[in-house]
Design a protein around this motif. Structure first.
Motif, mmCIF file in Angstrom:
data_model
loop_
_atom_site.group_PDB
_atom_site.id
_atom_site.type_symbol
_atom_site.label_atom_id
_atom_site.label_comp_id
_atom_site.label_asym_id
_atom_site.label_seq_id
_atom_site.Cartn_x
_atom_site.Cartn_y
_atom_site.Cartn_z
ATOM 1 N N LEU A 83 0.813 -1.210 0.000
ATOM 2 C CA LEU A 83 0.000 0.000 0.000
ATOM 3 C C LEU A 83 0.851 1.267 0.000
ATOM 4 C CD1 LEU A 83 -2.645 -1.043 2.711
ATOM 5 C CD2 LEU A 83 -2.925 -1.113 0.227
ATOM 6 N N LEU A 84 2.114 1.149 0.384
ATOM 7 C CA LEU A 84 2.987 2.314 0.513
ATOM 8 C C LEU A 84 3.910 2.498 -0.686
ATOM 9 C CD1 LEU A 84 2.248 1.287 3.516
ATOM 10 C CD2 LEU A 84 4.137 2.734 4.210
ATOM 11 N N ALA A 85 4.002 1.491 -1.530
ATOM 12 C CA ALA A 85 5.017 1.510 -2.586
ATOM 13 C C ALA A 85 4.809 2.661 -3.565
ATOM 14 C CB ALA A 85 5.028 0.175 -3.323
ATOM 15 N N ALA A 86 3.581 2.894 -4.002
ATOM 16 C CA ALA A 86 3.345 3.930 -5.005
ATOM 17 C C ALA A 86 3.681 5.312 -4.465
ATOM 18 C CB ALA A 86 1.893 3.874 -5.478
ATOM 19 N N GLY A 87 3.232 5.610 -3.235
ATOM 20 C CA GLY A 87 3.524 6.916 -2.649
ATOM 21 C C GLY A 87 5.010 7.123 -2.425
ATOM 22 N N ALA A 88 5.693 6.089 -1.929
ATOM 23 C CA ALA A 88 7.139 6.186 -1.711
ATOM 24 C C ALA A 88 7.868 6.378 -3.036
ATOM 25 C CB ALA A 88 7.644 4.940 -1.000
ATOM 26 N N ALA A 89 7.419 5.675 -4.075
ATOM 27 C CA ALA A 89 8.050 5.801 -5.388
ATOM 28 C C ALA A 89 7.932 7.218 -5.917
ATOM 29 C CB ALA A 89 7.424 4.811 -6.363
ATOM 30 N N ARG A 90 6.799 7.875 -5.664
ATOM 31 C CA ARG A 90 6.640 9.250 -6.133
ATOM 32 C C ARG A 90 7.579 10.202 -5.392
ATOM 33 N NH1 ARG A 90 1.268 7.372 -7.102
ATOM 34 N NH2 ARG A 90 0.629 7.603 -4.932
ATOM 35 N N VAL A 91 7.852 9.938 -4.131
ATOM 36 C CA VAL A 91 8.748 10.803 -3.359
ATOM 37 C C VAL A 91 10.179 10.727 -3.884
ATOM 38 C CG1 VAL A 91 9.824 11.115 -1.092
ATOM 39 C CG2 VAL A 91 7.345 10.833 -1.267
ATOM 40 N N VAL A 92 10.624 9.534 -4.298
ATOM 41 C CA VAL A 92 12.035 9.371 -4.693
ATOM 42 C C VAL A 92 12.224 9.210 -6.197
ATOM 43 C CG1 VAL A 92 12.708 8.428 -2.454
ATOM 44 C CG2 VAL A 92 11.997 6.867 -4.287
ATOM 45 N N GLY A 93 11.162 9.378 -6.963
ATOM 46 C CA GLY A 93 11.312 9.320 -8.417
ATOM 47 C C GLY A 93 11.656 7.939 -8.913
ATOM 48 N N ALA A 94 10.836 6.964 -8.581
ATOM 49 C CA ALA A 94 11.122 5.570 -8.931
ATOM 50 C C ALA A 94 9.874 4.915 -9.482
ATOM 51 C CB ALA A 94 11.605 4.807 -7.692
ATOM 52 N N LYS A 95 10.047 3.736 -10.067
ATOM 53 C CA LYS A 95 8.916 2.890 -10.400
ATOM 54 C C LYS A 95 8.448 2.183 -9.123
ATOM 55 C CE LYS A 95 10.091 1.993 -15.242
ATOM 56 N NZ LYS A 95 10.286 0.940 -16.281
ATOM 57 N N GLU A 96 7.182 1.889 -9.078
ATOM 58 C CA GLU A 96 6.624 1.271 -7.881
ATOM 59 C C GLU A 96 7.344 -0.026 -7.533
ATOM 60 O OE1 GLU A 96 2.207 -0.240 -6.366
ATOM 61 O OE2 GLU A 96 2.387 1.186 -8.019
ATOM 62 N N SER A 97 7.719 -0.787 -8.534
ATOM 63 C CA SER A 97 8.377 -2.074 -8.287
ATOM 64 C C SER A 97 9.801 -1.909 -7.767
ATOM 65 C CB SER A 97 8.404 -2.904 -9.565
ATOM 66 O OG SER A 97 9.173 -2.252 -10.569
ATOM 67 N N GLU A 98 10.352 -0.699 -7.875
ATOM 68 C CA GLU A 98 11.743 -0.466 -7.487
ATOM 69 C C GLU A 98 11.902 -0.067 -6.026
ATOM 70 O OE1 GLU A 98 13.817 1.130 -11.603
ATOM 71 O OE2 GLU A 98 12.529 2.527 -10.495
ATOM 72 N N VAL A 99 10.811 0.091 -5.305
ATOM 73 C CA VAL A 99 10.905 0.514 -3.910
ATOM 74 C C VAL A 99 10.193 -0.477 -2.995
ATOM 75 C CG1 VAL A 99 11.036 2.961 -4.526
ATOM 76 C CG2 VAL A 99 8.830 1.950 -3.982
ATOM 77 N N VAL A 100 10.672 -0.521 -1.775
ATOM 78 C CA VAL A 100 9.996 -1.287 -0.728
ATOM 79 C C VAL A 100 10.277 -0.585 0.590
ATOM 80 C CG1 VAL A 100 11.936 -2.870 -0.296
ATOM 81 C CG2 VAL A 100 9.603 -3.591 0.243
ATOM 82 N N ILE A 101 9.268 -0.577 1.476
ATOM 83 C CA ILE A 101 9.420 0.012 2.798
ATOM 84 C C ILE A 101 9.613 -1.124 3.789
ATOM 85 C CG2 ILE A 101 8.387 1.509 4.530
ATOM 86 C CD1 ILE A 101 9.046 2.892 1.876
ATOM 87 N N MET A 102 10.747 -1.085 4.511
ATOM 88 C CA MET A 102 11.067 -2.197 5.411
ATOM 89 C C MET A 102 12.202 -1.789 6.343
ATOM 90 S SD MET A 102 13.268 -4.697 2.869
ATOM 91 C CE MET A 102 14.942 -4.235 2.355
#
Length: 425
Positions: A83-102
């Protein structure tokens, strides 16, 4: 922008600020029974008022579903991190699949170094900025030791020129070129925590790749502060915390970026954990690690739901405000702070701003080197209801953040600063 050292000017800017209403979405600490002027978001962001609701939702599920909360009800914990991947990706300029919160920041940095610091032959050196945050220093020191190298030889620290406080971009690029034959990794902060200098991550990444090295960044002071385009800049990996500009609570969770060319490579060495294993077969409990596609394949344990819930509340505010809008206000707000500090008359020789004056080379923070009685000045500011940050030996870090700070607060800070300096003349 033509700034003015008047309360009326500051109030006019706030009236015309389309983001001004966001300050009502946060709790402010109290000093002398009044809202503090909180310029310490570079150390710990304020609490979003919506965070409690998100935590309460998960506490309710825990109370009423217990273990079944992993799979039942709305937003099961099994895939809550998604649920957090899309928002985090927008903050750091990434694709959704390229980020994970952990995990937390330094844990994630070590996990990234396992995969991306792969010394081979004569390529064993790491370039970083001198005076990086201690966690980064310790991680690089111990990782090089782990591979059998002397950190004093393996870690190349870049210092500003004599008499200067910040690194010149051309010196960074030249150092990468000079060490190209032995360089395995360029690993720097996106922003130096002490000076507030924003590094040219795009140029550094390009130079590092031309030298045949991997390039990664610690975005602890950059994420949520300045625009970042990790995917477009071709950065290999990045890590960040969420408790500073991202307002997600003390010791809050962390984020990871892995560029898709690496993230979808199952053969890339990594330290594996259960939650990074293929979700469709995770509960078969079999030997043989099959990584999830994307950055999610670096997960270790099941998600920390309560910290993720707080971070989710904050990310929704960032989505509502928009990073471009936040950056536009930040440049004006920090520029106003710079203008007012420069406009001080009494005690002007005591203060030296060591943060770059170029708006492209700084974020929200201005670091003030205080040449006399620095700790005393800091204490007086705190007593007057201004919460800032002190770093040894004599630097006060002031960070007006655009999501919840105002032009009037910057003006009030400057008033109190000037009066305090005047009292010590």
């Amino acid at each position: 922008m033509n700034y003015q050292n008047t309360l009326a000017f500051a109030q006019e800017q706030d009236q015309n600020d389309p983001l001004h209403h966001f300050r009502d979405k946060f709790y402010f600490p109290q000093v002398n029974k009044q809202d503090a002027i909180y310029f310490c978001g570079n150390s710990l962001g304020l609490q979003p008022k919506s965070a409690q609701m998100y935590i309460d939702n998960e506490m309710y599920k825990w109370a009423n579903l217990a273990v079944e909360g992993h799979f039942k009800g709305e937003e099961p914990w099994f895939n809550y991190h998604e649920l957090l991947a899309a928002g985090a990706a927008r903050v750091v300029g990434a694709k959704e699949s390229e980020v994970v919160i952990m995990n937390q920041l330094t844990v994630n940095l070590h996990l990234m170094l396992v995969s991306f610091y792969r010394p081979e032959g004569k390529r064993f050196k790491i370039i970083t900025e001198a005076g990086a945050f201690p966690s980064d220093q310790y991680a690089l020191e111990t990782q090089t030791k782990f591979h059998g190298f002397n950190p004093d030889e393996a870690v190349v620290e870049l210092y500003p020129r004599e008499g200067e406080h910040t690194l010149r971009n051309e010196d960074i690029l030249q150092a990468i070129k000079d060490n190209a034959d032995e360089l395995a990794l360029v690993m720097m902060g996106g922003i130096n925590y002490y000076t507030g200098q924003v590094f040219d991550m795009e140029a550094i990444t390009k130079a590092g790749h031309e030298a045949g090295a991997i390039v990664g960044f610690d975005l602890a002071h950059a994420a949520g502060n300045v625009p970042v385009k990790l995917h477009d800049w071709d950065v290999d990996f990045a890590v960040w915390c969420t408790y500073k500009y991202l307002n997600s609570g003390p010791g809050g969770t962390s984020g990871v970026f892995v560029h898709e060319r690496h993230a979808n490579n199952p053969d890339l060495p990594r330290f594996a954990g259960w939650w990074g294993h293929d979700a469709s077969s995770r509960f078969q409990m079999k030997k043989g690690f099959i990584p999830m596609p994307g950055a999610a394949g670096w997960q270790l344990s099941n998600a920390q739901i309560l910290p993720l819930a707080v971070h989710r509340a904050s990310l929704e505010l960032f989505d509502e405000a928009g990073m471009e809008n936040l950056r536009a206000k930040s440049e004006k707000l920090t520029g106003y702070l710079e203008y007012l500090i420069n406009d001080v008359h009494v005690g002007k020789d005591v203060l030296e701003m060591i943060t770059p004056t170029d708006p492209n080379a700084r974020g929200c923070q201005i670091s003030i080197l205080v040449k006399q009685n620095a700790r005393e000045l800091f204490n007086k500011l705190m007593e007057a209801g201004i919460i800032v940050d002190y770093r040894e030996p004599n630097v006060i870090r002031v960070a007006p953040t655009p999501l919840y700070n105002s032009f009037e607060e910057v003006y009030r800070f400057s008033e109190i600063l000037h009066k305090t300096l005047e009292a010590h003349q």
